[in-house]
Design a protein around this motif. Structure first.
Motif, PDB file in Angstrom:
ATOM      1  N   VAL A   1       0.854  -1.194   0.000  1.00 29.63           N
ATOM      2  CA  VAL A   1       0.000   0.000   0.000  1.00 29.63           C
ATOM      3  C   VAL A   1       0.886   1.238   0.000  1.00 29.63           C
ATOM      4  N   ASN A   2       0.559   2.192  -0.867  1.00 35.25           N
ATOM      5  CA  ASN A   2       1.347   3.425  -0.947  1.00 35.25           C
ATOM      6  C   ASN A   2       0.474   4.531  -1.520  1.00 35.25           C
ATOM      7  N   THR A   3       1.037   5.711  -1.621  1.00 35.24           N
ATOM      8  CA  THR A   3       0.319   6.845  -2.212  1.00 35.24           C
ATOM      9  C   THR A   3       0.983   7.242  -3.526  1.00 35.24           C
ATOM     10  N   ASP A   4       0.160   7.779  -4.408  1.00 34.74           N
ATOM     11  CA  ASP A   4       0.631   8.344  -5.666  1.00 34.74           C
ATOM     12  C   ASP A   4      -0.051   9.697  -5.806  1.00 34.74           C
ATOM     13  N   GLY A   5       0.588  10.720  -5.248  1.00 37.23           N
ATOM     14  CA  GLY A   5      -0.071  12.019  -5.183  1.00 37.23           C
ATOM     15  C   GLY A   5      -1.217  11.962  -4.197  1.00 37.23           C
ATOM     16  N   GLU A   6      -2.442  12.243  -4.671  1.00 39.49           N
ATOM     17  CA  GLU A   6      -3.611  12.210  -3.804  1.00 39.49           C
ATOM     18  C   GLU A   6      -4.339  10.875  -3.876  1.00 39.49           C
ATOM     19  N   SER A   7      -3.792   9.922  -4.594  1.00 42.05           N
ATOM     20  CA  SER A   7      -4.416   8.608  -4.743  1.00 42.05           C
ATOM     21  C   SER A   7      -3.721   7.578  -3.862  1.00 42.05           C
ATOM     22  N   VAL A   8      -4.478   6.540  -3.514  1.00 43.15           N
ATOM     23  CA  VAL A   8      -3.930   5.410  -2.769  1.00 43.15           C
ATOM     24  C   VAL A   8      -3.826   4.230  -3.718  1.00 43.15           C
ATOM     25  N   ILE A   9      -2.655   3.624  -3.744  1.00 40.51           N
ATOM     26  CA  ILE A   9      -2.393   2.494  -4.628  1.00 40.51           C
ATOM     27  C   ILE A   9      -2.243   1.232  -3.783  1.00 40.51           C
ATOM     28  N   VAL A  10      -3.013   0.216  -4.140  1.00 40.58           N
ATOM     29  CA  VAL A  10      -2.940  -1.076  -3.445  1.00 40.58           C
ATOM     30  C   VAL A  10      -2.594  -2.158  -4.446  1.00 40.58           C
ATOM     31  N   HIS A  11      -1.535  -2.910  -4.156  1.00 45.16           N
ATOM     32  CA  HIS A  11      -1.112  -4.015  -5.007  1.00 45.16           C
ATOM     33  C   HIS A  11      -1.091  -5.304  -4.186  1.00 45.16           C
ATOM     34  N   SER A  12      -1.593  -6.367  -4.794  1.00 42.23           N
ATOM     35  CA  SER A  12      -1.470  -7.678  -4.160  1.00 42.23           C
ATOM     36  C   SER A  12      -0.099  -8.255  -4.494  1.00 42.23           C
ATOM     37  N   ILE A  13       0.643  -8.637  -3.471  1.00 48.31           N
ATOM     38  CA  ILE A  13       1.972  -9.209  -3.682  1.00 48.31           C
ATOM     39  C   ILE A  13       2.002 -10.677  -3.271  1.00 48.31           C
ATOM     40  N   ALA A  14       0.817 -11.223  -2.990  1.00 45.62           N
ATOM     41  CA  ALA A  14       0.730 -12.632  -2.624  1.00 45.62           C
ATOM     42  C   ALA A  14       0.638 -13.486  -3.879  1.00 45.62           C
ATOM     43  N   LYS A  15       1.060 -14.728  -3.790  1.00 42.67           N
ATOM     44  CA  LYS A  15       0.960 -15.640  -4.924  1.00 42.67           C
ATOM     45  C   LYS A  15      -0.499 -15.865  -5.296  1.00 42.67           C
ATOM     46  N   ASP A  16      -1.333 -16.006  -4.284  1.00 43.01           N
ATOM     47  CA  ASP A  16      -2.771 -16.186  -4.499  1.00 43.01           C
ATOM     48  C   ASP A  16      -3.509 -15.075  -3.758  1.00 43.01           C
ATOM     49  N   LEU A  17      -4.494 -14.464  -4.423  1.00 46.65           N
ATOM     50  CA  LEU A  17      -5.261 -13.383  -3.801  1.00 46.65           C
ATOM     51  C   LEU A  17      -6.016 -13.916  -2.592  1.00 46.65           C
ATOM     52  N   PRO A  18      -5.837 -13.278  -1.441  1.00 46.49           N
ATOM     53  CA  PRO A  18      -6.543 -13.749  -0.244  1.00 46.49           C
ATOM     54  C   PRO A  18      -8.053 -13.778  -0.464  1.00 46.49           C
ATOM     55  N   SER A  19      -8.710 -14.701   0.176  1.00 45.10           N
ATOM     56  CA  SER A  19     -10.145 -14.882  -0.002  1.00 45.10           C
ATOM     57  C   SER A  19     -10.927 -13.779   0.702  1.00 45.10           C
ATOM     58  N   LEU A  20     -11.900 -13.208   0.001  1.00 44.85           N
ATOM     59  CA  LEU A  20     -12.755 -12.187   0.591  1.00 44.85           C
ATOM     60  C   LEU A  20     -13.699 -12.788   1.625  1.00 44.85           C
ATOM     61  N   ASP A  21     -13.861 -14.102   1.604  1.00 47.31           N
ATOM     62  CA  ASP A  21     -14.744 -14.754   2.571  1.00 47.31           C
ATOM     63  C   ASP A  21     -14.223 -14.611   4.001  1.00 47.31           C
ATOM     64  N   GLU A  22     -12.941 -14.305   4.125  1.00 45.37           N
ATOM     65  CA  GLU A  22     -12.368 -14.173   5.467  1.00 45.37           C
ATOM     66  C   GLU A  22     -12.958 -12.984   6.218  1.00 45.37           C
ATOM     67  N   PHE A  23     -13.553 -12.022   5.499  1.00 45.78           N
ATOM     68  CA  PHE A  23     -14.155 -10.869   6.160  1.00 45.78           C
ATOM     69  C   PHE A  23     -15.239 -11.294   7.140  1.00 45.78           C
ATOM     70  N   ASP A  24     -15.992 -12.330   6.748  1.00 46.12           N
ATOM     71  CA  ASP A  24     -17.103 -12.775   7.596  1.00 46.12           C
ATOM     72  C   ASP A  24     -16.619 -13.252   8.960  1.00 46.12           C
ATOM     73  N   LEU A  25     -15.383 -13.689   9.029  1.00 42.10           N
ATOM     74  CA  LEU A  25     -14.857 -14.208  10.283  1.00 42.10           C
ATOM     75  C   LEU A  25     -14.586 -13.109  11.305  1.00 42.10           C
ATOM     76  N   VAL A  26     -14.313 -11.905  10.805  1.00 44.85           N
ATOM     77  CA  VAL A  26     -13.921 -10.808  11.709  1.00 44.85           C
ATOM     78  C   VAL A  26     -14.740  -9.544  11.432  1.00 44.85           C
ATOM     79  N   SER A  27     -15.911  -9.686  10.828  1.00 38.81           N
ATOM     80  CA  SER A  27     -16.659  -8.527  10.335  1.00 38.81           C
ATOM     81  C   SER A  27     -17.004  -7.529  11.439  1.00 38.81           C
ATOM     82  N   LYS A  28     -17.469  -8.008  12.582  1.00 36.71           N
ATOM     83  CA  LYS A  28     -17.866  -7.095  13.662  1.00 36.71           C
ATOM     84  C   LYS A  28     -16.673  -6.295  14.169  1.00 36.71           C
ATOM     85  N   GLU A  29     -15.594  -6.990  14.501  1.00 35.84           N
ATOM     86  CA  GLU A  29     -14.405  -6.311  15.032  1.00 35.84           C
ATOM     87  C   GLU A  29     -13.795  -5.381  13.986  1.00 35.84           C
ATOM     88  N   LEU A  30     -13.837  -5.795  12.722  1.00 33.83           N
ATOM     89  CA  LEU A  30     -13.284  -4.967  11.644  1.00 33.83           C
ATOM     90  C   LEU A  30     -14.070  -3.676  11.482  1.00 33.83           C
TER      91      LEU A  30
END
Length: 211
Positions: free
Chosen positions: A86-115
């Motif tokens: 995660v970094n900035t490019d001027g006023e924008s935020v740039i996010v790049h996945s550097i993992a071999k496999d994109l993490p599963s979005l289903d993991e949000f459900d496990l921590v949704s309240k605390e998140l």
């Protein structure tokens, strides 16, 4: 009659002086009131800044610790820093996945309240500074680094889930301000280091003395 007219002229002249003095006094009072208001506004901003920094260091960090414990217990790896850059490019935020496999979005459900507790609290905190109600430059010196690291951890989820809707825009906005400032500080430090090294390696040329 002439004497009476002279008195009127004198009275008119004196009244003009009185009006001028009154106008000067009024302007001076306005200046004092303006300075007082400016000073009071600065005091209020600093007081609010201190209060919000204290709130962050206690309540918000406590929520972040709860989220961390929940992530560990549920084996939620989506937010691991090894997965994202995660970094900035001027006023924008740039996010790049550097993992071999994109993490599963289903993991949000496990921590949704605390998140949601964490990002809502951080966004409520950030709005004081993005709206210039509190002094962000003072707060940066106190909690800038911890806010940046926390924002970077949750930024992939924020941008993937809510970028189009504009939610949590205050977290994003304050992150951009503070991340860019941190980058400028690091660059200034490097430039000063290079300057110091250059000064050390520069030899003074000796003038030839001839025969």
């Amino acid at each position: 009659m002439q004497e009476f007219r002279d008195y009127l002229e004198i009275a008119y002249f004196i009244s003009g002086i009185i009006v001028a003095i009154a106008a000067l006094v009024a302007l001076y009072q306005i200046k004092i009131a303006k300075n007082t208001l400016t000073t009071q506004s600065k005091r209020d901003a600093l007081s609010l800044t201190a209060s919000q920094c204290s709130h962050y260091n206690t309540k918000i960090i406590e929520l972040q610790n709860r989220l961390y414990d929940k992530r560990i217990s549920e084996n939620c790896t989506f937010f691991d820093t090894s997965n994202w850059e995660v970094n900035t490019d001027g006023e924008s935020v740039i996010v790049h996945s550097i993992a071999k496999d994109l993490p599963s979005l289903d993991e949000f459900d496990l921590v949704s309240k605390e998140l949601l507790d964490v990002v809502n609290a951080m966004d409520s905190f950030a709005i004081y500074f993005t709206s210039n109600v509190a002094d962000e430059s003072v707060a940066y010196k106190s909690i800038g680094n911890t806010f940046i690291s926390s924002a970077e951890r949750y930024m992939p989820w924020i941008l993937l889930s809510y970028k189009a809707d504009g939610y949590f825009s205050n977290i994003v906005g304050l992150y951009v301000i503070w991340k860019n400032r941190k980058k400028q500080e690091l660059l200034s430090t490097k430039m000063q280091h290079l300057k110091d090294e250059l000064d050390k390696s520069t030899l003074k040329a000796e003038k030839p003395i001839g025969v």
